[in-house]
Enzyme design. Structure first.
Site, PDB file in Angstrom:
ATOM      1  N   MET A 310      43.849  37.666  37.622  1.00 33.00           N
ATOM      2  CA  MET A 310      42.760  36.622  37.947  1.00 33.00           C
ATOM      3  C   MET A 310      41.940  37.755  38.826  1.00 33.00           C
ATOM      4  SD  MET A 310      44.234  33.334  39.168  1.00 33.00           S
ATOM      5  CE  MET A 310      42.773  32.600  40.023  1.00 33.00           C
ATOM      6  N   TYR A 312      41.776  40.944  38.667  1.00 29.77           N
ATOM      7  CA  TYR A 312      41.074  41.958  37.987  1.00 29.77           C
ATOM      8  C   TYR A 312      40.141  41.597  37.306  1.00 29.77           C
ATOM      9  CZ  TYR A 312      40.598  46.266  35.366  1.00 29.77           C
ATOM     10  OH  TYR A 312      40.045  47.360  34.805  1.00 29.77           O
ATOM     11  N   GLN A 313      40.050  40.341  36.690  1.00 34.32           N
ATOM     12  CA  GLN A 313      38.909  39.567  35.763  1.00 34.32           C
ATOM     13  C   GLN A 313      37.721  39.400  36.933  1.00 34.32           C
ATOM     14  OE1 GLN A 313      38.245  38.819  32.852  1.00 34.32           O
ATOM     15  NE2 GLN A 313      36.289  37.581  33.266  1.00 34.32           N
ATOM     16  N   GLU A 314      37.992  39.020  37.945  1.00 37.90           N
ATOM     17  CA  GLU A 314      36.931  38.489  39.104  1.00 37.90           C
ATOM     18  C   GLU A 314      36.097  39.798  39.481  1.00 37.90           C
ATOM     19  OE1 GLU A 314      35.843  35.753  39.260  1.00 37.90           O
ATOM     20  OE2 GLU A 314      37.225  34.313  39.184  1.00 37.90           O
ATOM     21  N   SER A 315      36.925  40.839  40.023  1.00 33.74           N
ATOM     22  CA  SER A 315      36.239  41.725  40.742  1.00 33.74           C
ATOM     23  C   SER A 315      36.884  43.434  40.162  1.00 33.74           C
ATOM     24  CB  SER A 315      36.446  41.809  42.273  1.00 33.74           C
ATOM     25  OG  SER A 315      37.709  42.097  42.535  1.00 33.74           O
TER      26      SER A 315
END
Ligand code: GLU
Length: 486
Positions: A310, A312-315
Site C-alpha cells: 500500500m 508503495y502504491q501511495e507514495s
C-alpha cells in the site's frame, strides 16, 4: 474303461481351465498410464523451484506451473504430488526413470534436443528467448556481439542448446553452463556484473525483472518458442491425450488467460520501466521503513507486506509525498483520516504507517460479513481508496446485474460504471472515479505478490536489501560465486 473316461474328463477339465486362464491373461492388458494414475489416485509432477514455476508463498504452494497442473489433477480427480529437480538434467533424468513422475511442468521449451527424452504436450505459453545484459554496459544487438563476453546459462537448457547451434557458425563463441544455479541467479549475476550476459525466456524475465534494477534485454535470441509439459518417452498416449484435452479447454474457457494475467500481468501494470524502478526502490527505499511496516503490522494484525505494498502504491515509499488534493505522507492520509487515527504528524513515516495500518483494519471491519477472505482484503483496499459508500453502491449494481456482490472479480467489473451518469444517477452516493479503486487494488496486489516472493519463508529474517544476495531454494552457505569460474 471307466478309468480311461475319468482320465479324459480330467484332462478336458484342466485344458479348459488353462484355456480360460490364457484367455483371461490375453484380455487383461497392462493398465495405461492414465488408468494407473487414476487407480493410485496420485499425479506425480516434477518441476523447478523458481518464481515462474513453483514456490511457497504466504498461503503455501503457488506459481504458474503449480496452479495449472493443480487444475489438471483436480480434473482427473487425483491428488497432486510435486517433486522438484535441482536442475534441468536431473529433471529429464527423473522423467525417464521407470518409476519416475508422470510429467514435468517446469517452464520447458519444446526444443529439438529434447525430443528423445520426452514427449511434449500442446503449448500453453509462447515465450521469446532473450539475451540479457547489464545497464550501463554496451548493449549487444546481434549474435556476433556475444563473442568475447562472459556468458552463463542453465545447464541442459534450451538456451544452452541454442548457443551450441550458434557455436557451429561462430566457433570462437565461448560460454559456460551451470547446473548449480536458477534463472534468478543468472539475472542477479548480470545485475551485479559477475557475468556479462545470460539467456533467459521472456516469461522468466517478466517474473524476475522487478528484483534486478540493472538487468536489461539486449535482443531477442531468435523466434518465439512454445512452453509445454513433458511426459516420458514411449508409446502410451493416454496421459498425453488427456493433458492435451485439458490444455485445449484451458485455452478456450479463458482460464489459461486468467492465470497468465495473474502471474505475468504485473508487467502490463508496472510496464518495463516500472519493473526496474520497483526493483531499485525495493533495495534503496524499503529497507528504511521495513521495521515500521513490521511493527504496524504486528500492532494491527495485518500482513506487513500488504502495508508495504500500500505504501508503495501511495507514495513510492516517500515520506514527504504530498498531493494537490491535500493527502500527505508515506501512506497518503487525508487530514481527517490522520486525525481520526491519532496521527499528529503525517510526514513522520512511522506515524503515517501506523495510521494507514489502523485505517485499513478499521475499513475492513466495516465491510459486510458476507465478504470472505481473500476478497475481503481486496474490498478493504477498494473501500480505503474510493470510500465505503461508493463501494456499497457498486455492490448493489453488481447484484442487480446478476453477479456476486461478495466477489471482487465481479464488483471490479462494475465499479467503473460509477463514473457514468446513466449508472451513478441511480446510486445513493452518486458519481465516483470508479476505475481508480480497480487500478489501486490491482497494483497493490502485484506489489504484494512481489514482496511475498522476495520474503518467502526461506528468505525471511533477512532484510529486503540483502535478499537478492541470497538464492531462494539453495543453501545460503553456498554462495553462487562458487559456481564454476568463467
Ligand atoms: N525454458 C528454459 C528451458 O526450457 C528454462 C528456463 C529459462 O532458462 O529461462 O530450458
Amino acid at each position: 474303461m471307466f478309468a480311461q473316461y475319468a482320465f479324459r474328463a480330467r484332462c478336458a477339465c484342466w485344458l479348459s481351465v488353462i484355456g480360460i486362464l490364457l484367455l483371461l491373461s490375453g484380455c487383461a492388458e497392462e493398465p495405461s498410464t492414465l488408468e494407473r494414475i487414476q487407480a493410485e489416485g496420485v499425479l506425480r509432477v516434477i518441476t523447478r523451484n523458481s518464481p515462474a514455476t513453483y514456490f511457497q508463498d504466504r498461503n503455501g504452494e503457488t506459481g504458474f506451473e503449480y496452479e495449472l497442473v493443480k487444475r489438471f489433477a483436480e480434473d482427473l480427480g487425483v491428488e497432486l504430488k510435486i517433486e522438484t529437480a535441482d536442475n534441468l538434467d536431473e529433471l529429464f533424468a527423473s522423467l525417464n526413470k521407470p518409476n519416475g513422475p508422470a510429467l514435468a511442468a517446469a517452464g520447458l521449451v519444446e526444443s529439438d534436443g529434447r525430443q528423445q527424452h520426452a514427449r511434449f504436450s500442446l503449448p500453453y505459453l509462447e515465450v521469446t528467448p532473450q539475451v540479457i545484459y547489464r545497464n550501463g554496459e554496451q548493449r549487444p544487438t546481434r549474435p556476433d556481439d556475444l563473442l568475447g563476453k562472459r556468458i552463463l546459462v542453465l545447464k541442459g537448457s534450451s538456451h544452452a542448446e541454442q548457443l551450441a547451434k550458434l557455436k557451429l557458425q561462430l566457433p570462437e563463441l565461448t560460454y559456460e553452463e551451470s547446473s548449480a544455479v536458477e534463472v534468478v541467479d543468472l539475472l542477479r549475476m548480470v545485475d551485479e556484473g559477475q557475468i556479462d550476459l545470460t539467456l533467459v525466456d521472456s516469461n522468466e524475465l517478466a517474473m524476475n525483472q522487478v528484483y534486478f534494477s540493472n538487468v536489461r534485454v539486449a535482443f531477442d535470441f531468435g523466434d518465439s518458442q512454445s512452453l509445454a509439459w513433458a511426459t516420458p518417452p514411449g508409446l502410451d498416449n493416454s496421459l498425453l491425450d488427456e493433458i492435451n484435452v485439458f490444455i485445449m479447454r484451458a485455452h478456450k474457457n479463458g482460464s489459461l488467460k486468467r492465470l497468465k494475467d495473474r502471474y505475468y500481468g504485473h508487467v502490463d501494470v508496472l510496464g518495463y520501466v516500472g519493473a526496474y524502478t520497483f526493483a531499485k526502490h525495493l533495495q534503496q527505499r524499503l529497507p528504511r521503513y521495513e521495521k515500521d511496516f513490521r511493527e504496524a503490522a504486528k500492532t494491527n494484525q495485518v500482513d506487513w507486506r500488504l502495508l508495504a505494498a500500500m505504501g508503495y502504491q501511495e507514495s513510492l515509499w516517500q515520506p514527504t509525498a504530498t498531493s494537490k488534493t491535500g493527502v500527505r505522507g508515506l501512506m497518503m492520509l487525508t487530514l481527517r483520516t490522520a486525525q481520526a487515527m491519532g496521527v499528529s504528524d503525517r510526514l513522520n513515516p512511522k506515524q503515517s504507517i501506523q495510521g494507514g495500518a489502523k485505517y485499513i483494519v478499521h475499513v475492513k471491519n466495516q465491510l459486510p460479513e458476507s465478504i470472505l477472505e481473500p476478497d475481503r482484503t481486496w474490498f478493504a483496499l477498494a473501500s480505503y481508496n474510493v470510500g465505503g459508500g461508493h463501494l456499497e453502491d457498486a455492490r448493489k449494481l453488481t447484484e442487480a446485474e446478476g453477479l456476486d456482490p461478495n466477489k471482487w472479480l465481479d464488483v471490479q467489473k462494475i465499479l467503473p460504471r460509477l463514473a457514468q451518469k446513466q449508472w451513478y444517477s441511480k446510486t445513493r452516493y452518486g458519481y465516483a472515479r470508479g476505475g481508480e479503486p480497480v487500478h489501486f487494488v490491482r497494483n497493490i496486489r502485484r506489489y504484494y505478490d512481489i514482496l511475498t516472493w522476495v520474503t518467502q519463508p526461506q528468505l525471511e529474517g533477512s532484510q529486503i536489501a540483502e535478499s537478492n544476495q541470497h538464492v531462494p531454494g539453495i543453501d545460503k552457505s553456498q554462495p553462487i560465486q562458487q559456481t564454476p569460474p568463467l
